[in-house]
Design an enzyme around this catalytic site. Structure first.
Site, PDB file in Angstrom:
ATOM      1  N   CYS A 188       0.955  -0.967   0.137  1.00  0.00           N
ATOM      2  CA  CYS A 188      -0.176   0.114   0.047  1.00  0.00           C
ATOM      3  C   CYS A 188       0.879   1.248   0.010  1.00  0.00           C
ATOM      4  O   CYS A 188       0.714   2.298  -0.417  1.00  0.00           O
ATOM      5  CB  CYS A 188      -1.024  -0.073   1.064  1.00  0.00           C
ATOM      6  SG  CYS A 188      -1.564  -1.757   1.790  1.00  0.00           S
ATOM      7  N   HIS A 238      -4.035   5.834   0.121  1.00  0.00           N
ATOM      8  CA  HIS A 238      -4.442   4.538  -0.892  1.00  0.00           C
ATOM      9  C   HIS A 238      -6.028   4.152   0.028  1.00  0.00           C
ATOM     10  O   HIS A 238      -6.878   4.322   0.775  1.00  0.00           O
ATOM     11  CB  HIS A 238      -2.973   3.528   0.455  1.00  0.00           C
ATOM     12  CG  HIS A 238      -3.825   2.218   0.065  1.00  0.00           C
ATOM     13  ND1 HIS A 238      -3.953   1.385  -0.719  1.00  0.00           N
ATOM     14  CD2 HIS A 238      -3.716   1.315   1.473  1.00  0.00           C
ATOM     15  CE1 HIS A 238      -4.169  -0.033  -0.734  1.00  0.00           C
ATOM     16  NE2 HIS A 238      -4.298   0.444   0.564  1.00  0.00           N
ATOM     17  N   ASN A 269      -9.351  -2.200  -3.360  1.00  0.00           N
ATOM     18  CA  ASN A 269      -8.297  -1.955  -2.928  1.00  0.00           C
ATOM     19  C   ASN A 269      -6.830  -2.434  -4.123  1.00  0.00           C
ATOM     20  O   ASN A 269      -6.897  -3.702  -3.451  1.00  0.00           O
ATOM     21  CB  ASN A 269      -7.959  -3.051  -1.480  1.00  0.00           C
ATOM     22  CG  ASN A 269      -6.759  -2.513  -0.366  1.00  0.00           C
ATOM     23  OD1 ASN A 269      -5.656  -1.644  -1.411  1.00  0.00           O
ATOM     24  ND2 ASN A 269      -7.089  -2.278   0.658  1.00  0.00           N
TER      25      ASN A 269
END
Lengths: 353, 356, 74
Positions: free
Chosen positions: A122, A258, A288
């Site tokens: 991430c 993120h 995600n």
């Protein structure tokens, strides 16, 4: 924080690529085995209504390749100009060598180049760009390419309730990005980076590497630990970074975070004082997307923008490691390319059987 | 690609291996004549392999702890930790983060893993130096190494051929860099991805998750391609580096090459006009130790030295990728610590055998 | 250089007794013709004849004669 200052480096172009294959989360409720209440609640809680998922015949490298070639086709670099190639991924093609080497070959880069993979998720975009900026600065090379991508959604198993290994797998989407850096006396890049290995178990895939060569492909994450980390550490780092720069949050056009989940995004935005209208979201349609999520969100918002304007973005990646970073990105919207759906594949000639 | 970074200096180096050394004769089921030929041809008479639960990170941890203790470094001043390895503990997170935790380093620290092998030490120094020079950080730690021999040796009966399980040794190293006036590091780095198949672990990751025989942790090497590459490109790069920096073999106390095999190393030394006496050799007793091989060779040669001389080493790592890099290292012999032995490993709670 | 002299060079490189090899010797039948021997051959051909051998060329060698053919100054 570890504050980095890179004089004479600018981000010249950003591109992103996702698989053509799409998953519609709401449509999962049509499965008679699925609990429609769960599906509805999932979409509401996470904000993810769909994402892109590639088949077993593509890897993150293929999408990184597509994104890099798009930048090349836009006339932003020639292969000989690239002196630094950093590939940030948790889903490499091989255990060894780094996938960056395969990409070095596929992109036709010259020998006067350094290339390697970095294992981050991430926080990968901010870390990768920082690292490449520093290495470019000290070298006689002209340009650098930072490729960030993962295929956390890719799986042999389907997403149906009786197939998926856990509900966590529903969160992820596949995507890669390519970012071009170049030397420019009038520019500078800065970033703030942090790590906290005491949280290494919060997001971990401990098996099938070298410490435990055999084991399950994934284990549950510690959602509460992750949540607490994001809402406490990220706003604090943003604060510290802005203070160092002497900047204010409202001086930025967007806060690009993120894309972990909506609750985290909203909480961070609130704590740093950025209204949600200035917080672009790609999570709802892409899930995600790990390290690529920040550049993907930038491309999603500005990639098809017709205006020729400079935008000032405050970006932050945070997660697995635990690792987090903040970086401001100043870029003209014409240097943010439209999103592509990656068709590229690579046959390495190794037989499956 | 030439890189120059000022105000950075390597101020400490340590290496760790397991306590037990295995000779090739001990390891081999082959007849003595075959074993002797192997030893003669490769130069490897034995090596250290990790104990059953140890990984590269464990060796790097031991080397780093020793180094930080000896140099009396305040851990709060360490702001960069880069772990160069092909044999990380987990798929994710980066083992550098786990090592940050184990070493007790502060959160104000940049941590990540870099996947490189033979060229990894020199590349790692470049990464570290570049991160230090653009931040206010005082110290950076480069941890480099690989431990695959353990895996090879547990399956050695299934392997064909002589190489791999005997050729490679397990180890981990720690190198400390300081931001300080007057220091300087220069690098020449090159890459040729068209040779990515020369040394490769083709299965078990995302391109080919399944392998025909179920084994995924091994490496396939094209000996001839590697030999041709190394003997052509390494001397060329060494000579280019010396030309660029206005130095000659006389300016260096030693030539420290990646310990690939003796034949390659001798040829590289010859073509870069280094007398063989100046070329360090550790592979006879350590095997091919991947990214550890340059620091291990320095530790092997200077680790027990009592005097206060400064060692000027010309270092060149070349191999997997294909990737190769050269740098000139100046380090006080007193800053190179004696070899560390450890059989300790990190108990992370994930071991399936422990969870009954 | 005669074929005999070239064969003698090969025998010396591979540490074989004089007279072990002939032009017709099938390389697969020579135990000592292992991967290390191939590397030694690369060095010999480069140093003595300026000939660079690749893996593909080496794979193509079936008999000693195949190697003798290349043992000319490049």
């Amino acid at each position: 924080m570890v504050f980095s200052n890179y004089e004479g480096i600018r981000i010249a172009c950003i591109a992103a690529s996702v698989p053509e294959g799409r998953v519609d989360i709401a449509a999962m409720a049509d499965d008679p085995n699925e609990d429609p209440k769960f599906v509805k609640s999932f979409i509401k809680k996470t904000g993810i209504a769909g994402k892109h998922k590639c088949g077993m015949d593509q890897t993150a490298a293929d999408f990184s390749y597509t994104a890099a070639k798009q930048i090349e086709a836009a006339g932003k670099y020639t292969p000989e100009e690239i002196g630094v190639l950093i590939n940030v991924t948790q889903n490499p093609d091989y255990r060894t060598p780094s996938t960056a080497l395969v990409l070095h070959k596929r992109l036709g880069l010259s020998k006067s180049c350094l290339a390697f993979d970095v294992n981050l998720g991430c926080s990968g975009f901010v870390y990768g760009v920082s690292l490449a900026a520093g290495m470019l600065m000290a070298s006689d090379a002209k340009k650098a390419l930072v490729l960030v991508g993962d295929t956390l959604a890719r799986s042999r198993k389907g997403l149906g309730v009786d197939q998926r290994s856990s509900n966590t797998t529903l969160l992820f989407g596949d995507a890669s990005s390519a970012t071009l850096l170049e030397k420019d006396d009038a520019s500078r890049l800065t970033s703030a980076l942090m790590s906290d290995g005491t949280g290494h178990k919060a997001l971990s895939t401990p098996y099938n590497a070298w410490k435990h060569p055999v084991g399950p492909e994934s284990i549950p994450s510690d959602d509460i630990a992750v949540f607490n980390f994001t809402i406490n550490e990220v706003p604090a780092l943003v604060e510290e970074y802005l203070t160092k720069l002497g900047a204010e949050i409202d001086g930025y056009d967007d806060l690009v975070l993120h894309q972990a989940n909506m609750m985290i995004i909203k909480n961070i935005a609130k704590r740093v004082g950025m209204p949600m209208e200035k917080v672009p979201v790609s999570l709802d349609r892409f899930g995600n997307t790990s390290g690529a999520s920040v550049p993907l969100t930038i491309v999603d918002k500005y990639g098809s923008c017709d205006e020729n304007k400079e935008v000032r973005l405050l970006t932050s990646g945070y997660g697995v490691g635990l690792s987090w970073g903040v970086m401001e990105v100043t870029i003209n919207t014409k240097d943010i390319l439209p999103l592509t759906y990656g068709k590229d594949r690579y046959d390495d000639d190794y037989p499956d059987e | 690609m030439f890189t120059e970074i000022n105000n950075v200096k390597v101020i400490g180096m340590a290496a760790a291996v397991s306590p037990e050394w295995d000779s090739i004769s001990d390891l081999s089921d082959e007849d003595e004549a075959t074993v002797q030929r192997f030893i003669k041809k490769t130069g490897v008479s034995g090596r250290y392999s990790a104990s059953p639960r140890q990984t590269t990170a464990d060796f790097c941890f031991a080397a780093a702890e020793k180094l930080l203790e000896e140099k009396q470094i305040d851990k709060k001043e360490i702001g960069v930790l880069v772990f160069v390895t092909q044999t990380g503990d987990y798929r994710l997170p980066a083992s550098a983060c786990v090592l940050q935790y184990r070493l007790g380093l502060p959160k104000e620290c940049i941590c990540f893993d870099v996947n490189l092998g033979c060229s990894g030490f020199v590349y790692g120094l470049n990464v570290l130096a570049s991160l230090l020079s653009n931040t206010a950080v005082k110290y950076g730690l480069l941890l480099a190494g690989d431990s695959s021999a353990r895996e090879f040796s547990t399956r050695r009966k299934q392997r064909e051929g002589h190489s791999g399980n005997w050729l490679f040794g397990d180890s981990g190293t720690a190198t400390l860099m300081e931001k300080t006036e007057g220091g300087r590091l220069q690098f020449l780095s090159q890459t040729d991805g068209s040779g990515y198949k020369a040394i490769i672990s083709p299965y078990g990751s995302w391109r080919n998750p399944d392998s025909p025989d179920g084994r995924t942790h091994y490496v396939v090497m094209d000996d001839i391609a590697v030999f041709n590459f190394a003997t052509a490109e390494a001397p060329k790069q060494l000579n280019d580096f010396m030309a660029k920096t206005g130095t000659t073999p006389d300016d260096y106390d030693c030539l420290v090459l990646h310990q690939a095999n003796l034949m390659i190393m001798k040829r590289v030394a010859k073509k870069s006009e280094f007398p063989e006496e100046k070329m360090l050799v550790s592979m006879d007793r350590f095997g091919n130790t991947s990214s550890s091989s340059i620091p291990i060779s320095l530790v092997d040669k200077y680790g027990e030295t009592e005097d206060d001389r400064t060692v000027k080493a010309l270092c060149c790592g070349f191999g997997v990728g294909l990737s190769w890099a050269t740098c000139a290292l100046e380090i006080a012999a007193a800053d190179i610590l004696p070899l560390v032995h450890t059989d300790a490993y990190y108990k992370d709670g994930y071991n399936l055998d422990d969870q009954v | 250089m005669t074929d005999q002299e070239k064969i003698a060079m090969l025998e010396e490189t591979w540490e074989l007794d004089e007279g072990t090899l002939t032009a017709d010797t099938v390389l697969a039948d020579v135990d000592e013709y292992d991967s290390m021997a191939k590397l030694s051959l690369i060095v010999l051909m480069d140093d003595e004849f300026g000939v660079k051998l690749t893996g593909d060329v080496i794979k193509g060698f079936e008999t000693v004669a195949d190697i003798l053919k290349l043992m000319e100054n490049a």
